[in-house]
Design a protein around this motif. Structure first.
Motif, short mmCIF file in Angstrom:
data_model
loop_
_atom_site.label_atom_id
_atom_site.label_comp_id
_atom_site.label_asym_id
_atom_site.label_seq_id
_atom_site.Cartn_x
_atom_site.Cartn_y
_atom_site.Cartn_z
N GLY A 192 60.42 -6.54 -36.64
CA GLY A 192 59.71 -7.61 -37.33
C GLY A 192 59.00 -8.54 -36.36
N GLU A 193 58.17 -9.39 -36.93
CA GLU A 193 57.47 -10.43 -36.18
C GLU A 193 57.77 -11.75 -36.87
OE1 GLU A 193 55.57 -10.69 -33.40
OE2 GLU A 193 55.95 -8.60 -32.93
N LEU A 194 58.47 -12.63 -36.17
CA LEU A 194 58.86 -13.92 -36.74
C LEU A 194 57.97 -15.02 -36.18
CD1 LEU A 194 60.89 -15.46 -38.52
CD2 LEU A 194 62.33 -15.68 -36.50
N ARG A 195 57.46 -15.84 -37.07
CA ARG A 195 56.60 -16.97 -36.68
C ARG A 195 57.20 -18.23 -37.28
NH1 ARG A 195 53.68 -19.55 -33.59
NH2 ARG A 195 51.44 -19.65 -33.75
N VAL A 196 57.26 -19.29 -36.49
CA VAL A 196 57.81 -20.57 -36.93
C VAL A 196 56.69 -21.60 -36.95
CG1 VAL A 196 59.46 -22.41 -36.41
CG2 VAL A 196 60.07 -20.02 -35.93
N ALA A 197 56.62 -22.36 -38.04
CA ALA A 197 55.65 -23.46 -38.15
C ALA A 197 56.40 -24.70 -38.61
CB ALA A 197 54.54 -23.12 -39.12
N ILE A 198 56.18 -25.80 -37.89
CA ILE A 198 56.79 -27.08 -38.23
C ILE A 198 55.65 -28.05 -38.52
CG2 ILE A 198 58.39 -28.89 -37.51
CD1 ILE A 198 59.21 -26.88 -35.21
N GLU A 199 55.63 -28.58 -39.72
CA GLU A 199 54.56 -29.51 -40.09
C GLU A 199 55.17 -30.88 -40.37
OE1 GLU A 199 50.36 -29.24 -42.26
OE2 GLU A 199 51.96 -28.09 -43.22
N SER A 200 54.58 -31.90 -39.79
CA SER A 200 55.12 -33.24 -39.94
C SER A 200 54.97 -33.75 -41.37
CB SER A 200 54.46 -34.21 -38.97
OG SER A 200 53.07 -34.27 -39.20
N ASP A 202 49.36 -9.75 -40.87
CA ASP A 202 48.55 -8.75 -40.17
C ASP A 202 49.32 -8.10 -39.03
OD1 ASP A 202 46.35 -7.22 -39.55
OD2 ASP A 202 45.34 -8.80 -38.42
N THR A 203 50.45 -7.47 -39.36
CA THR A 203 51.23 -6.75 -38.36
C THR A 203 51.22 -5.27 -38.69
OG1 THR A 203 53.29 -7.07 -39.58
CG2 THR A 203 52.74 -8.74 -37.92
N GLU A 204 51.45 -4.46 -37.70
CA GLU A 204 51.34 -3.01 -37.86
C GLU A 204 52.23 -2.47 -38.98
OE1 GLU A 204 51.89 1.04 -35.23
OE2 GLU A 204 51.68 -0.87 -34.20
N GLU A 205 53.45 -2.96 -39.09
CA GLU A 205 54.37 -2.45 -40.10
C GLU A 205 54.52 -3.38 -41.30
OE1 GLU A 205 57.99 -0.41 -38.84
OE2 GLU A 205 57.42 -0.90 -36.78
N ASN A 206 53.60 -4.33 -41.46
CA ASN A 206 53.71 -5.31 -42.55
C ASN A 206 55.08 -5.97 -42.53
OD1 ASN A 206 51.09 -4.80 -43.62
ND2 ASN A 206 51.90 -2.94 -44.54
N CYS A 207 55.47 -6.41 -41.34
CA CYS A 207 56.83 -6.93 -41.15
C CYS A 207 56.83 -8.34 -40.57
CB CYS A 207 57.64 -5.98 -40.29
SG CYS A 207 56.90 -5.72 -38.67
N GLY A 208 55.84 -9.13 -40.95
CA GLY A 208 55.79 -10.52 -40.48
C GLY A 208 56.57 -11.44 -41.39
#
Length: 166
Positions: A42-50, A78-84
């Motif tokens: 998988g591809e994990l992305r973290v976003a922190i918004e104030s 938009d990852t190769e294995e649709n694993c975001g």
């Protein structure tokens, strides 16, 4: 128009962003993301918004809506294995959302993601911001490793590991 949400986003705890998430904390979270991605595909992305802008709150944009927007804007889909997977925190409203791409959504039940957000919420309530995010990242990594284990093939890192701070 929800006056309470507007007030929360104008005057809530958003101003604590730099104190709760200094560079060292963001580095530690990035390291946890990278370590987890070594054990799964998988591809994990973290976003922190104030906080959300007044116009978004006035338009009725929820934390879930905003997470979905960022999921698209940051191209987590938009990852190769649709694993975001996007782990999104809206600090001012104390909201946590996890958005998973279709490849992961087929295999992981929503209740599994909810368990992660519950653990994070408990730690945020105790003022343990760094621990909350690291717990979420580590638990998401473990969940991905169970459903999408690394197959031993070298893989490219398709998304940045460092949290995006908005």
């Amino acid at each position: 128009m929800d006056i309470g949400r507007i007030a929360t986003n104008l005057f809530g705890a958003w101003f604590q962003m730099g104190r709760q998430f200094p560079a060292a904390t963001l580095d530690a979270i990035a390291k946890t993301v990278a370590e987890g991605e070594g054990r799964h595909r998988g591809e994990l992305r973290v976003a922190i918004e104030s906080r959300l802008p007044f116009s978004a709150v006035a338009a009725g944009v929820t934390a879930r809506d905003r997470a979905a927007m960022l999921f698209s804007h940051m191209r987590v889909w938009d990852t190769e294995e649709n694993c975001g997977v996007l782990l999104y925190v809206l600090l001012s409203e104390h909201r946590i959302e996890i958005v998973a791409d279709r490849g992961i959504a087929k295999a992981v039940a929503p209740s599994e993601w909810e368990a992660i957000t519950t653990h994070m919420r408990d730690q945020f309530a105790q003022g343990r911001f760094r621990e909350a995010l690291q717990t979420g990242v580590a638990e998401a990594g473990a969940l991905l490793a169970r459903h999408f284990p690394a197959n031993g093939d070298p893989r490219s890192n398709e998304l940045p590991d460092r949290p995006l701070v908005l």
